[in-house]
Write a protein that holds these residues in place. Sequence first.
Motif, PDB file in Angstrom:
ATOM      1  N   ALA A  79       0.714  -0.710  -0.164  1.00 17.71           N
ATOM      2  CA  ALA A  79      -0.187   0.319  -0.114  1.00 17.71           C
ATOM      3  C   ALA A  79       0.340   1.428   0.466  1.00 17.71           C
ATOM      4  N   VAL A  82       1.610   1.626  -3.148  1.00 16.54           N
ATOM      5  CA  VAL A  82       0.874   2.410  -3.956  1.00 16.54           C
ATOM      6  C   VAL A  82       1.054   3.747  -3.652  1.00 16.54           C
ATOM      7  N   ARG A  83       0.832   4.173  -2.331  1.00 16.38           N
ATOM      8  CA  ARG A  83       0.413   5.736  -2.431  1.00 16.38           C
ATOM      9  C   ARG A  83       1.762   6.394  -2.854  1.00 16.38           C
ATOM     10  N   LYS A  85       3.097   5.842  -5.817  1.00 16.20           N
ATOM     11  CA  LYS A  85       3.863   5.597  -6.835  1.00 16.20           C
ATOM     12  C   LYS A  85       4.988   4.963  -7.295  1.00 16.20           C
ATOM     13  N   CYS A  91      -1.259  -0.953 -10.456  1.00 20.92           N
ATOM     14  CA  CYS A  91      -1.288  -1.599  -9.436  1.00 20.92           C
ATOM     15  C   CYS A  91      -2.959  -1.926  -8.915  1.00 20.92           C
ATOM     16  N   PHE A  93      -6.133  -2.763  -6.500  1.00 22.51           N
ATOM     17  CA  PHE A  93      -6.631  -2.743  -4.962  1.00 22.51           C
ATOM     18  C   PHE A  93      -8.231  -2.816  -5.127  1.00 22.51           C
ATOM     19  N   SER A  95     -12.335  -1.928  -3.103  1.00 23.03           N
ATOM     20  CA  SER A  95     -13.347  -1.427  -3.104  1.00 23.03           C
ATOM     21  C   SER A  95     -14.765  -1.746  -2.471  1.00 23.03           C
ATOM     22  N   GLU A 106     -10.674  10.324  -2.610  1.00 19.07           N
ATOM     23  CA  GLU A 106      -9.081   9.851  -3.326  1.00 19.07           C
ATOM     24  C   GLU A 106      -8.458   9.265  -3.636  1.00 19.07           C
ATOM     25  N   LYS A 107      -9.250   8.493  -4.772  1.00 20.56           N
ATOM     26  CA  LYS A 107      -8.247   8.241  -6.288  1.00 20.56           C
ATOM     27  C   LYS A 107      -8.852   8.909  -7.505  1.00 20.56           C
ATOM     28  N   TRP A 116      -4.355   6.949  -3.064  1.00 20.89           N
ATOM     29  CA  TRP A 116      -3.933   6.033  -4.246  1.00 20.89           C
ATOM     30  C   TRP A 116      -4.249   6.633  -5.688  1.00 20.89           C
ATOM     31  N   GLN A 118      -3.409   7.661  -8.750  1.00 23.84           N
ATOM     32  CA  GLN A 118      -2.883   7.270 -10.031  1.00 23.84           C
ATOM     33  C   GLN A 118      -2.422   8.391 -11.321  1.00 23.84           C
TER      34      GLN A 118
END
Length: 194
Positions: A79, A82-83, A85, A91, A93, A95, A106-107, A116, A118
């Motif tokens: 995690a 991913v945060r 990068k 990646c 994830f 939900s 957040e995404k 998160w 990207q």
Amino acid sequence: MTRRHPGTPSDQPAYSYDPALARQLLAQAGYADGLTLELALPARFPDESIALANRIAGQLRAVGVTANLTVYQDRPAYAQRVRDKQFGDICCFDSSPASAWRVYAEKLDSRRKGPWWQGYHSDELNLLLDKIAETTEATQQETLMEQAFARVHDDAPWLFLYSPHSRWALGENAAGWAPSFEGRVRIIQTGSEA
């Protein structure tokens, strides 16, 4: 996000499976001779991530894309990568339906660039998110959420894959019980035994 997430249109069409079109689009993008992508995934959460990644790699291979898989056993470390990068090209994830708004905030909101996020950017989506946050009327908020989902679905910044189906077996002492919509089991102690 899937049809189980609040604000997802029930009539939203699924993406079509068209390997010939995928090969054509890759060629137009300059990858007629193939492409290699680095795919990072956790060993669990989602628990089926490895099987899923292998399946995706097979479908990509069919159109000339090689997916190199890197599995991270340490979920918190994954995690953090991913945060930060630092995961390669793709990646993985999950939900839950309970986190629909959090997914947007957040995404997908490019102004917040949450942990998160990207790189997706849509001014139209950002405006819709502002309207959703300002709206208190439930029906209007759901309509705006549907518009937001349609925008993201059309832009396709992610692979939206599936929603797992859980099976429950209940004994007679649990008559009338049902899991919550997000699949959580809540145990409430109603009394104590001496």
